[in-house]
Design an enzyme around this catalytic site. Structure first.
Site, PDB file in Angstrom:
ATOM      1  N   LYS A 263      -3.414  -8.804   1.940  1.00  0.00           N
ATOM      2  CA  LYS A 263      -2.651  -8.826   0.849  1.00  0.00           C
ATOM      3  C   LYS A 263      -1.695  -9.588   0.423  1.00  0.00           C
ATOM      4  CE  LYS A 263       0.265  -5.928   0.548  1.00  0.00           C
ATOM      5  NZ  LYS A 263       1.849  -5.950   0.769  1.00  0.00           N
TER       6      LYS A 263
ATOM      7  N   GLY B  97       0.940  -1.218  -0.098  1.00  0.00           N
ATOM      8  CA  GLY B  97      -0.110   0.086   0.030  1.00  0.00           C
ATOM      9  C   GLY B  97       1.030   1.363   0.026  1.00  0.00           C
TER      10      GLY B  97
END
Ligand code: ADP
Ligand code: MG
Length: 311
Positions: free
Chosen positions: A211, A9
């Site tokens: 993720k 991110g």
């Protein structure tokens, strides 16, 4: 070699955390340059990415606009970030590849991932997401059925289930496109979490998949030899944040798991990366690496980052 690269991110927003559209485009351009370097060295790349800040912003929009526009569920938020991050990443990669004289078709896939409706995380949610709020405002959202926790100094934060990813439901589309030579961006944000109903249909759920664990599953699904988790630190560190901290270079799965058991890796950040590279190598992958975005081309060959290889 087939390489699964996961962009953290942090690689998708400005260094100071700002996430205006122009900040995201600029960050993704930098990331695309590093990914194109890997392609330029002759590797076949499959890409995935995080979406934490972007989902946080969508949840805030939900709250702010709730009186005028119906809030959308969390699985929709994940889908929306797969689409927007996918869009800007396709644009940036096409440009970066063309600049190197490389001709590769690029595409981004909306990707659903199966989770178990009985996953224990649904009854004890563990993943903090979105903004921090003062207790009184958080309690108003608790009254609406959300789960919020006191996170100390910064305030309260929403906590949602983060179930185990079990199967990339759109794997056939992914593998077909990879096989046809596309550089595929898939399973963003860990995948859109779906459960299987008794009648066989799928239903999106209020959850987010990690993720890094999603990346490990995607890597196994596309039979990648190498998994590179690109983040904002060059190595996983032992005794992180303490004077005696030290970087891990080459390490066995066994050693890494024992460091994890000793609490060296924070559960919301480095912990899942360590788990992901261990799973990948245990599942038959050749090499799993945790490193910073600017080192990914070397990391693919085990020459940067924290490297775990099959014994
Ligand atoms: P990403 O968006 O790439 O998933 P995360 O913030 O989730 O990034 O994970 C990377 C962060 O993990 C680092 O910036 C660092 O603050 C934190 N971290 C926690 N424990 C460790 C550790 N043992 N070694 C290195 N970094 C760690
Ligand atoms: Mg993370």
């Amino acid at each position: 070699m087939r390489v699964l690269v996961a962009l953290g991110g942090n690689a998708l927003v400005a260094a100071d955390g700002r996430a205006r559209p122009e900040d995201q485009v600029a960050a993704v351009r930098t990331a695309a340059d590093r990914v194109a370097d890997v392609v330029a060295r002759g590797e076949e790349v499959v890409l995935t990415h995080g979406n934490g800040p972007q989902v946080g912003d969508l949840l805030l929009k939900n709250d702010v606009a709730a009186a005028d526009v119906a809030p959308v569920p969390l699985d929709w938020c994940v889908a929306q970030t797969q689409a927007t991050i996918g869009l800007i990443t396709v644009d940036a990669l096409e440009h970066a590849l063309a600049a190197r004289g490389l001709r590769r078709a690029v595409c981004a896939l909306i990707t659903r991932t199966l989770v178990d409706a009985d996953d224990p995380n649904f009854t004890s949610p563990s993943k903090p997401i979105g903004r921090y709020l003062p207790e009184a405002e958080a309690q108003a959202l608790v009254a609406r059925g959300e789960h919020w926790e006191d996170r100390g100094e910064r305030g309260w934060r929403r906590v949602v289930p983060s179930p185990e990813p079990l199967e990339i439901l759109d794997r056939q589309a992914v593998t077909t496109l990879v096989g046809a030579g596309f550089l595929v961006i898939a399973n963003g944000g860990g995948g859109i979490p779906c459960v299987r109903e008794p009648d066989g249909s799928l239903r999106g759920v209020e959850a987010v998949i990690d993720k890094d664990l999603g990346a490990a599953l995607l890597a196994a699904t596309v039979e990648a030899q190498v998994l590179v988790l690109a983040t904002d630190v060059e190595h996983a560190l032992l005794s992180y944040g303490r004077p005696e901290q030290r970087a891990l270079h080459r390490v066995s799965v066994e050693e890494l798991r024992s460091y994890a058991a000793d609490g060296h890796f924070a559960s919301g950040s480095m912990g899942p990366k360590v788990e992901a590279v261990c799973r990948f190598v245990e599942g038959g992958g050749t090499r799993g690496v945790i490193t910073s975005l600017d080192r990914i081309a070397d990391a693919v060959h085990g020459k940067a980052g924290t490297v775990v290889e099959r014994e």
